[in-house]
Design a protein around this motif. Structure first.
Motif, PDB file in Angstrom:
ATOM      1  N   ILE A   1       0.829  -1.212   0.000  1.00 29.39           N
ATOM      2  CA  ILE A   1       0.000   0.000   0.000  1.00 29.39           C
ATOM      3  C   ILE A   1       0.858   1.254   0.000  1.00 29.39           C
ATOM      4  CG2 ILE A   1      -1.591   1.370   1.424  1.00 29.39           C
ATOM      5  CD1 ILE A   1      -2.914  -1.292   2.234  1.00 29.39           C
ATOM      6  N   THR A   2       1.905   1.273   0.815  1.00 27.33           N
ATOM      7  CA  THR A   2       2.757   2.468   0.861  1.00 27.33           C
ATOM      8  C   THR A   2       3.538   2.645  -0.435  1.00 27.33           C
ATOM      9  OG1 THR A   2       4.491   1.205   2.019  1.00 27.33           O
ATOM     10  CG2 THR A   2       2.956   2.464   3.375  1.00 27.33           C
ATOM     11  N   ALA A   3       3.834   1.541  -1.111  1.00 27.59           N
ATOM     12  CA  ALA A   3       4.505   1.641  -2.406  1.00 27.59           C
ATOM     13  C   ALA A   3       3.539   2.106  -3.486  1.00 27.59           C
ATOM     14  CB  ALA A   3       5.102   0.289  -2.795  1.00 27.59           C
ATOM     15  N   LEU A   4       2.281   1.797  -3.285  1.00 29.04           N
ATOM     16  CA  LEU A   4       1.243   2.117  -4.266  1.00 29.04           C
ATOM     17  C   LEU A   4       0.877   3.592  -4.268  1.00 29.04           C
ATOM     18  CD1 LEU A   4      -0.909   0.785  -6.244  1.00 29.04           C
ATOM     19  CD2 LEU A   4      -2.434   0.771  -4.248  1.00 29.04           C
ATOM     20  N   ASP A   5       0.759   4.172  -3.058  1.00 29.36           N
ATOM     21  CA  ASP A   5       0.268   5.547  -2.948  1.00 29.36           C
ATOM     22  C   ASP A   5       0.902   6.218  -1.736  1.00 29.36           C
ATOM     23  OD1 ASP A   5      -1.117   7.926  -2.786  1.00 29.36           O
ATOM     24  OD2 ASP A   5      -3.099   7.036  -2.994  1.00 29.36           O
ATOM     25  N   GLU A   6       1.762   7.191  -1.987  1.00 30.31           N
ATOM     26  CA  GLU A   6       2.461   7.865  -0.885  1.00 30.31           C
ATOM     27  C   GLU A   6       1.529   8.732  -0.044  1.00 30.31           C
ATOM     28  OE1 GLU A   6       4.055  11.833  -3.305  1.00 30.31           O
ATOM     29  OE2 GLU A   6       5.469  10.280  -2.661  1.00 30.31           O
TER      30      GLU A   6
ATOM     31  N   LEU B   1       6.736  -1.228  10.548  1.00 28.33           N
ATOM     32  CA  LEU B   1       7.306   0.113  10.491  1.00 28.33           C
ATOM     33  C   LEU B   1       8.358   0.183   9.388  1.00 28.33           C
ATOM     34  CD1 LEU B   1       7.732   0.983  14.289  1.00 28.33           C
ATOM     35  CD2 LEU B   1       5.981   1.832  12.717  1.00 28.33           C
ATOM     36  N   ARG B   2       9.166  -0.857   9.286  1.00 25.35           N
ATOM     37  CA  ARG B   2      10.169  -0.898   8.220  1.00 25.35           C
ATOM     38  C   ARG B   2       9.493  -0.942   6.847  1.00 25.35           C
ATOM     39  NH1 ARG B   2      14.807  -5.154   8.898  1.00 25.35           N
ATOM     40  NH2 ARG B   2      15.663  -3.805   7.294  1.00 25.35           N
ATOM     41  N   ALA B   3       8.311  -1.535   6.802  1.00 26.90           N
ATOM     42  CA  ALA B   3       7.587  -1.650   5.531  1.00 26.90           C
ATOM     43  C   ALA B   3       6.939  -0.333   5.125  1.00 26.90           C
ATOM     44  CB  ALA B   3       6.523  -2.740   5.635  1.00 26.90           C
ATOM     45  N   GLY B   4       6.938   0.653   6.034  1.00 29.80           N
ATOM     46  CA  GLY B   4       6.408   1.964   5.670  1.00 29.80           C
ATOM     47  C   GLY B   4       5.226   2.438   6.479  1.00 29.80           C
ATOM     48  N   ALA B   5       4.854   1.684   7.521  1.00 30.19           N
ATOM     49  CA  ALA B   5       3.738   2.137   8.363  1.00 30.19           C
ATOM     50  C   ALA B   5       4.097   3.443   9.065  1.00 30.19           C
ATOM     51  CB  ALA B   5       3.393   1.067   9.404  1.00 30.19           C
ATOM     52  N   ALA B   6       3.099   4.280   9.275  1.00 32.25           N
ATOM     53  CA  ALA B   6       3.338   5.576   9.900  1.00 32.25           C
ATOM     54  C   ALA B   6       3.443   5.481  11.416  1.00 32.25           C
ATOM     55  CB  ALA B   6       2.216   6.552   9.526  1.00 32.25           C
ATOM     56  N   GLY B   7       3.103   4.332  11.969  1.00 35.15           N
ATOM     57  CA  GLY B   7       3.179   4.166  13.410  1.00 35.15           C
ATOM     58  C   GLY B   7       2.264   3.048  13.845  1.00 35.15           C
ATOM     59  N   PHE B   8       2.104   2.925  15.154  1.00 37.45           N
ATOM     60  CA  PHE B   8       1.215   1.871  15.622  1.00 37.45           C
ATOM     61  C   PHE B   8       0.504   2.283  16.889  1.00 37.45           C
ATOM     62  CE2 PHE B   8       4.538   0.894  18.574  1.00 37.45           C
ATOM     63  CZ  PHE B   8       3.951   0.177  19.608  1.00 37.45           C
TER      64      PHE B   8
ATOM     65  N   LEU C   1      12.590   8.858   1.429  1.00 38.22           N
ATOM     66  CA  LEU C   1      11.741   8.154   2.384  1.00 38.22           C
ATOM     67  C   LEU C   1      10.302   8.629   2.310  1.00 38.22           C
ATOM     68  CD1 LEU C   1      14.169   8.177   5.446  1.00 38.22           C
ATOM     69  CD2 LEU C   1      13.802   6.339   3.784  1.00 38.22           C
ATOM     70  N   HIS C   2       9.400   7.755   2.769  1.00 37.51           N
ATOM     71  CA  HIS C   2       7.972   8.015   2.698  1.00 37.51           C
ATOM     72  C   HIS C   2       7.502   8.948   3.809  1.00 37.51           C
ATOM     73  CE1 HIS C   2       3.791   7.199   1.726  1.00 37.51           C
ATOM     74  NE2 HIS C   2       3.560   6.806   2.960  1.00 37.51           N
ATOM     75  N   ASP C   3       8.017   8.745   5.024  1.00 41.46           N
ATOM     76  CA  ASP C   3       7.558   9.551   6.148  1.00 41.46           C
ATOM     77  C   ASP C   3       8.560   9.534   7.292  1.00 41.46           C
ATOM     78  OD1 ASP C   3       7.240   7.075   7.390  1.00 41.46           O
ATOM     79  OD2 ASP C   3       5.114   6.960   6.920  1.00 41.46           O
ATOM     80  N   ARG C   4       8.203  10.188   8.400  1.00 39.34           N
ATOM     81  CA  ARG C   4       9.085  10.306   9.553  1.00 39.34           C
ATOM     82  C   ARG C   4       9.433   8.950  10.161  1.00 39.34           C
ATOM     83  NH1 ARG C   4       8.197  15.652  12.340  1.00 39.34           N
ATOM     84  NH2 ARG C   4       8.584  14.592  14.320  1.00 39.34           N
TER      85      ARG C   4
END
Length: 218
Positions: free
Chosen positions: A69-74, A94-101, A198-201
């Motif tokens: 999903i994160t690769a599909l749409d930033e 998180l390594r896969a691009g999740a914004a947090g948990f 990078l995608h996010d913080r």
């Protein structure tokens, strides 16, 4: 209006999250998925602002779904929901691009606030439990694929901001510490993300730890 996609294999859990989200005037549920593959398909179709993602699901788990999903749409941000506060799978997400948990037993107001935060491009890295999770798993003895050379393009101020972001400080806290405006901090964060690709913080924090730029507990 912030659009939300809920991905969880338990119908009652999805119903509970829907009730919390739709009770807020600024949040709206646009879809529900019962597994990771369905979440990816719906995210591609609906382009939600936020995906509430369970980790353990059939067909495709939440980690792989997050990566796709994160690769599909930033512009779509994934918020991992988990039962365990120190779950190794969450770190992988998180390594896969999740914004947090966020823990599944978090109060409704905390869930709503988390959705708003990740939709705004922030990451849920300030809570001490999140820092403990990141520090615990990057400290494990394992080969590190990240190369510290990628940080060489950062200016001195951008590197300083990255250190503070990695410590879990919010934009306001960083601004207070550096005696600058929050707008200036946001600008530094945006530039360092662009330079690092990078995608996010959250990804910036993971990179900072993995390269040894910031050390756990240091």
């Amino acid at each position: 209006m912030i659009s939300v996609l809920i991905a969880d294999d338990q119908t009652l859990v999805r119903a509970g999250f829907r009730m919390v989200v739709e009770a807020r005037d600024d949040l709206s549920v646009v879809g529900e998925a019962g597994d990771g593959a369905e979440a990816v398909a719906l995210a591609a179709e609906l382009h939600p602002d936020v995906v509430l993602m369970d980790v353990r699901m059939p067909v495709m788990d939440g980690i792989e779904a997050t990566r796709r999903i994160t690769a599909l749409d930033e512009n779509t941000h994934v918020l991992i929901l988990t039962t365990f506060d120190l779950d190794q799978y969450v770190y992988e997400a998180l390594r896969a691009g999740a914004a947090g948990f966020l823990l599944k037993d978090a109060p409704p107001n905390a869930l709503a606030a988390a959705v708003r935060a990740v939709a705004a491009g922030d990451s849920l890295l300030a809570p001490s439990v999140t820092r403990r999770l990141i520090e615990r798993f990057v400290a494990l003895p394992a080969p590190r694929s990240a190369n510290r050379d990628v940080l060489g393009d950062l200016s001195a101020r951008e590197a300083e901001v990255l250190r503070l972001v990695a410590r879990g400080l919010s934009n306001q806290q960083i601004a207070d510490q550096l005696v600058v405006s929050t707008a200036t901090v946001k600008s530094h964060v945006a530039r360092l993300l662009m330079k690092l690709g990078l995608h996010d913080r959250t990804q910036a924090v993971v990179l900072a730890y993995e390269t040894g730029f910031v050390t756990p507990g240091g």
